[in-house]
Each structure stands twice: as structure tokens, then as C-alpha cells.
Design an enzyme around this catalytic site. Sequence first.
Site, PDB file in Angstrom:
ATOM      1  N   CYS A  22       0.801  -1.143   0.138  1.00 38.09           N
ATOM      2  CA  CYS A  22       0.133  -0.099   0.054  1.00 38.09           C
ATOM      3  C   CYS A  22       0.931   1.270  -0.083  1.00 38.09           C
ATOM      4  CB  CYS A  22      -1.096  -0.017   1.114  1.00 38.09           C
ATOM      5  SG  CYS A  22      -2.224  -1.280   1.512  1.00 38.09           S
ATOM      6  N   ASN A 123       0.540   0.886   5.996  1.00 38.20           N
ATOM      7  CA  ASN A 123       1.223   0.090   4.820  1.00 38.20           C
ATOM      8  C   ASN A 123       1.890  -0.901   5.575  1.00 38.20           C
ATOM      9  OD1 ASN A 123       2.755  -0.857   2.773  1.00 38.20           O
ATOM     10  ND2 ASN A 123       4.262   0.521   3.090  1.00 38.20           N
TER      11      ASN A 123
END
Length: 495
Positions: A22, A123
Site C-alpha cells: 500500500c 502500509n
Amino acid sequence: MSFEQAPLTTNPFDDDKLHEECGVFGIFGTSDASAHCALGLHALQHRGQEAAGITAFDGENFFTKRVLGHVADNFTSQDVIDSLPGDAAIGHTRYSTTGDTVLRNCQPLFAEFASGGFAVAHNGNITNATHLRKSLVQRGSIFQSTSDSEVIIHLIATSRFRTLMDRFIDALRQMEGAYSLVSLTKEGLIGVRDPLGVRPLVLGRLDDAYILCSETCALDIIGAEYIRDIEAGEMVIITDEGIKSHKPFPEEKPRPCIFEHVYFARPDSYMDGMSVYEVRKRIGAELARENAVDADLVIPVPDSGTPAAIGYAQESGIPFELGIIRNHYVGRTFIEPSDQIRHFGVKLKHNANRWHIQGKRIILVDDSIVRGTTSMKIVNMMREAGATEVHMRIASPPTAHSCFYGVDTPERKKLLAAQMDVEAMREHIKADTLSFLSIDGLYRAVNQPKGRDNKCPAYCDACFTGDYPTFLTDQSEAEKDDSQLSSIASTGTGA
């Protein structure tokens, strides 16, 4: 004839790659923070294409928009930007590693605590999230998503510490695995990197505003200057009073993800103090030194194999040519009308540059082999285009192990290198020769001249070596449960 919408990914035929994790972006102290955030997320789109979101704060209220799809399709209109007012914002681009691709799993996540609003974008992957989730549910927590990131919210909510910052640190200390977080509160912007620094996070500045983001390319797009990497295990708090740095974890030797240099990061980014593009060229040069072969052309498998192919060509002295042309307009909106058309997926994305290939001995350079399906099709494409020999060179060691730190890796049984040796893989993809970069060669390319220190590796390289830098609680418990079920099945006993 029935029509089916292709999946929400940039390239629907990229099922033979390790998918990105991400991307996160946060900015504090500028007007139009959400507009800057949208631009930063656009630069980080390669890290996740399934969903995107932005949360902004105007000094009194938080505003959030989360969508399925690409940043450019959802955050370019002035009306959308106007709906996210304030001088601080955080954003997220998502590729799911845990949890389905549905709107409730999109980020940033937001919660209203007694001390005020709290938004977070994550992330990475929390490797004990399932274990923590079970405990939290037993204590009364009600989860709204299937994402591991929501565990962070509930750990903060149930912490017994008094201040939000102490609650946040208490939550982080219970988490295992890999994470880079950007969080937004009424006081300011917070960035945190996991104790090993597996996932990247950098600090930048634009005039009087500060930025936290996954890669330096997101700073470039808004004209911000790179200041430094956030250190492993560091928490940075940005408020009107400036920046404060904390180290809330016991110090450990950092082990950032080495695959960022191989594939994940954009080549125009700087990571670990190095140009990703230059590292990939060095990887190609190492590959040429280790695995030379007599040939007429070096051809990259676009786009990720291109810098390594340039390095291979420069080191070997063999001419570099674009023997495969990529169609950049095959995307998530492509309609596939039949199974017969789906079969041509690789040709929809890649086409052979026949004039350069016919009658030539070629070296194909790619970054990795995961399942091997794309490699097989591209080798065949080269032969159909008239190549007399096809030599495959891979700019990383064999990917033989799953990643549990925020990368969507297939099950190990689906990884070609976990099932076959190199010669069997060569036969499978039907290349004349197949060679991979050694793990020491990869380390040399990232400025580790002695190669990998097996006692104390400088990077997380578990996908190549199986040497996981943290304990995998959820995986261990899942394997234990599977073992118990197998035992019950074999003995015929049970409730």
C-alpha cells in the site's frame, strides 16, 4: 455473448507478480492539504490500485472520502477536493493483503475517541492481527471491517493509558510484523515505522508544511524536498510547534524490505539513501557477471525489468533493445467478452517487436518469477516472433517463500521456485537457459560488498531465504490448527 468487468487492478494480467503493498501520504501545515495529498497518492498509485482514500482536518472537523478504484478517477474534481477542507490530510492507496476489496476495508480508518478524532493509514501487515482480534472481540470490540489495520483502532480504544499518544504507543507495542503508519489527530500528524523498518516511510518539506509518505517520488510530484528517512522504530509527531521524534521501542538492527529495490518502489525514488534506478542497474550488472551467455540482444520484460536489462547490457557489452512493446492502456476498465479473448491476456499487454527479434539469440531480463505463467507466455511469444534462442535472466533470487509483511504473495505451493529447481523451472517456461541472481549478488547491488551476512542480514529477504525477521504468530497458530485438524481426521476422533 456475456460481458464481464475485469478486476479493479491496473493490469488485470499481472497475476504473475508479487503485488504491491500500500502507499501512505500525510501532509501538515498547508492550505489545500487534500489536493496535495491527492497528488502524492497519484505518485504512489503503483503501490496499490484497488482503493484510495483521504481524511482531512480543518481545525474542528474531520472529513473523509474513501473509494474503490484509482486516485485519478476519484480525486481530481474540485468538488471532491472542496469536500475535504483543512491544512492537514492523510491518504492511502490500497492493495489488499488481508481483507476483501470492499469499501469498508478502505483506508484511512477513522474513529472518534473520548480525546477526539483519530485517523490512520497503514502500509504493511500485522502478523499477529488475528490473535489480537480474537482477544479484542472477547473483550467486547465490534469490528466493522476484515482488514488487519482496524486492530490498531481497537487497541487504542481499549488501552488503559490516559493520553491518546500513550494509548497509541501501547497499541503499537502489542503489534508484530511490519507497518508504516501515518495518523491524523486534532493535535497534528504522526508517522511511525515498525521496529525493523521493514516498510518504508520518508519525511519531506514544502515551504512551512511537512510531509510523510512511502516514497520520495510522492515528494517530487508536489515540489517538496526530501529531508530524511524515518528511522526504524521511530515515531515522528508534527504539530504547529514543529517536529518531535520518539523511539518507543527497544532498539533493533533494521531490516528493510530488499524487494523494494527489486520491484516495488518506483525507479525514480530514493530508498535507504540510494537511487532505486541505479540499484536496479547494478542488479543487472551483477546478473551479467554471474550469468553470462553468448547472445545478440538484451531485451527487458517491461516495465519492471528495464533498468536491470540496461545494467546487464552495459556490463556484458550486448546491445539493448526494446524487443517487447507494452500496451499501457490495458487497465482495470478493459472488458473481456469471452474465455477465448481472456486467453490472449499477455498479448493484450505485451507484443513482440518482431523486426528486432527475428533470427536473433536474445536474453530476456525480468525482475522475478512467481507462478511462471507470464514467463512461459513471453518465452513462447519470442519464439513465435522468430528468436533462435531465448535465455531468461531473473534480477533476483528465486522467490520460494511467502511474504507475511504486507505483500500479496501466493500460497507457497503456488510459487514455482518452491516446487521446482532451476532446471525444472527452465523446462517449465521452455527457455533455452534460465538463471537467477544470487542472494549475495543482490546484496552487493545494495551496497553490501561482502554479500549477505547470514548471521545478521541487513535486509528482510524472507521471500528468497525463508529467514523471517519476526515471529509469525498468526501463521504459527494457523499451522497448529491445521495440524490438529489433520490429526483428528487421521484418527477419526473428534467432538
